[in-house]
Design an enzyme around this catalytic site. Structure first.
Site, mmCIF file in Angstrom:
data_model
loop_
_atom_site.group_PDB
_atom_site.id
_atom_site.type_symbol
_atom_site.label_atom_id
_atom_site.label_comp_id
_atom_site.label_asym_id
_atom_site.label_seq_id
_atom_site.Cartn_x
_atom_site.Cartn_y
_atom_site.Cartn_z
ATOM 1 N N HIS A 1 8.404 3.000 6.795
ATOM 2 C CA HIS A 1 8.050 3.884 5.685
ATOM 3 C C HIS A 1 7.224 3.131 4.649
ATOM 4 O O HIS A 1 6.847 3.690 3.629
ATOM 5 C CB HIS A 1 9.309 4.453 5.020
ATOM 6 C CG HIS A 1 10.048 5.419 5.884
ATOM 7 N ND1 HIS A 1 11.218 5.099 6.511
ATOM 8 C CD2 HIS A 1 9.768 6.696 6.247
ATOM 9 C CE1 HIS A 1 11.650 6.132 7.214
ATOM 10 N NE2 HIS A 1 10.776 7.110 7.070
ATOM 11 N N HIS B 1 2.204 -0.128 2.761
ATOM 12 C CA HIS B 1 1.436 -1.378 2.866
ATOM 13 C C HIS B 1 1.423 -1.883 4.313
ATOM 14 O O HIS B 1 0.396 -2.328 4.815
ATOM 15 C CB HIS B 1 2.018 -2.465 1.964
ATOM 16 C CG HIS B 1 1.938 -2.160 0.504
ATOM 17 N ND1 HIS B 1 0.756 -2.050 -0.175
ATOM 18 C CD2 HIS B 1 2.916 -1.940 -0.406
ATOM 19 C CE1 HIS B 1 0.994 -1.779 -1.452
ATOM 20 N NE2 HIS B 1 2.291 -1.702 -1.610
ATOM 21 N N LYS B 2 2.584 -1.811 4.973
ATOM 22 C CA LYS B 2 2.653 -2.266 6.362
ATOM 23 C C LYS B 2 1.830 -1.369 7.279
ATOM 24 O O LYS B 2 1.159 -1.848 8.186
ATOM 25 C CB LYS B 2 4.104 -2.300 6.859
ATOM 26 C CG LYS B 2 4.874 -3.500 6.401
ATOM 27 C CD LYS B 2 6.222 -3.554 7.101
ATOM 28 C CE LYS B 2 7.055 -4.693 6.594
ATOM 29 N NZ LYS B 2 8.358 -4.779 7.282
ATOM 30 N N ASP C 1 9.975 -6.762 11.463
ATOM 31 C CA ASP C 1 10.791 -7.226 10.358
ATOM 32 C C ASP C 1 10.179 -8.546 9.951
ATOM 33 O O ASP C 1 9.834 -9.372 10.807
ATOM 34 C CB ASP C 1 12.257 -7.394 10.750
ATOM 35 C CG ASP C 1 13.138 -7.550 9.515
ATOM 36 O OD1 ASP C 1 13.037 -6.706 8.606
ATOM 37 O OD2 ASP C 1 13.906 -8.527 9.449
#
Length: 192
Positions: A9, A12-13, A68
């Protein structure tokens, strides 16, 4: 053509992953994830990446990509590590890196790695790989680009903080780029 879900969510990623994978993914499509956020209770970056990819696959039924990532500081025994996003307890980037700088006051060994585990879950297989971007923690923030700990991270071999790199420059060399670059090789073998 295969549609892959980006299991995050974090806007930026999503933006960074579109830069990293974009044309390199070929005819395949990347879509965002609007499902529930799973509890990230793994004890490694790899475990948490798989938790997110599994949740997105369970919700959508589509092959799911997740990561992650965080910063691991040698003088702090690897902290904040998997707790990077929640380090200060607020999930605020400035609070997190401010606490990191406070915890490193007076420390001469400022070596750190940005670490990213990238995962694919598609119902038939689970693949997870790791990318590491070595560097050190600066004594004060510098730069206005990026997110997370970018303003206080000085990558090895680069003259600036990672927050002073453009999005294109960072996406070519970052920990996320290294992890998803390795995962991309496997995606090509599996999906063409």
């Amino acid at each position: 053509m295969t549609t892959f879900v980006l299991a995050t969510h974090n806007a930026h990623k999503v933006e960074e992953l579109r830069l990293i994978l974009g044309e390199r993914l070929g005819p395949h499509e990347l879509i965002g994830y609007d499902g529930p956020e799973p509890v990230e209770d793994g004890d490694t970056f790899e475990a948490n990446a798989l938790i997110k990819a599994r949740a997105a696959y369970a919700h959508t039924g589509l092959p799911s990509l997740a990561d992650d990532s965080g910063i691991s500081v040698r003088a702090l025994g690897g902290a904040p590590g998997i707790h990077s996003a929640r380090y200060a307890g607020t999930r605020d980037d400035v609070d997190n890196y401010t606490l990191l700088l406070k915890n490193l006051e007076g420390e001469t060994d400022r070596a750190a790695d940005f670490v990213c585990a990238a995962a694919l879950v598609d119902g038939e297989r689970e693949v997870v790989v790791r990318g590491v971007w070595p560097g050190e923690v600066l004594e004060a923030p510098s730069g206005a680009h990026g997110f997370g700990y970018d303003p206080v991270f000085h990558p090895d071999g680069i003259a600036t903080s990672s927050a002073e790199l453009t999005a294109d420059e960072k996406s070519a060399i970052s920990h996320r780029s290294r992890a998803f670059g390795a995962l991309l090789e496997q995606l090509r073998e599996l999906y063409g």
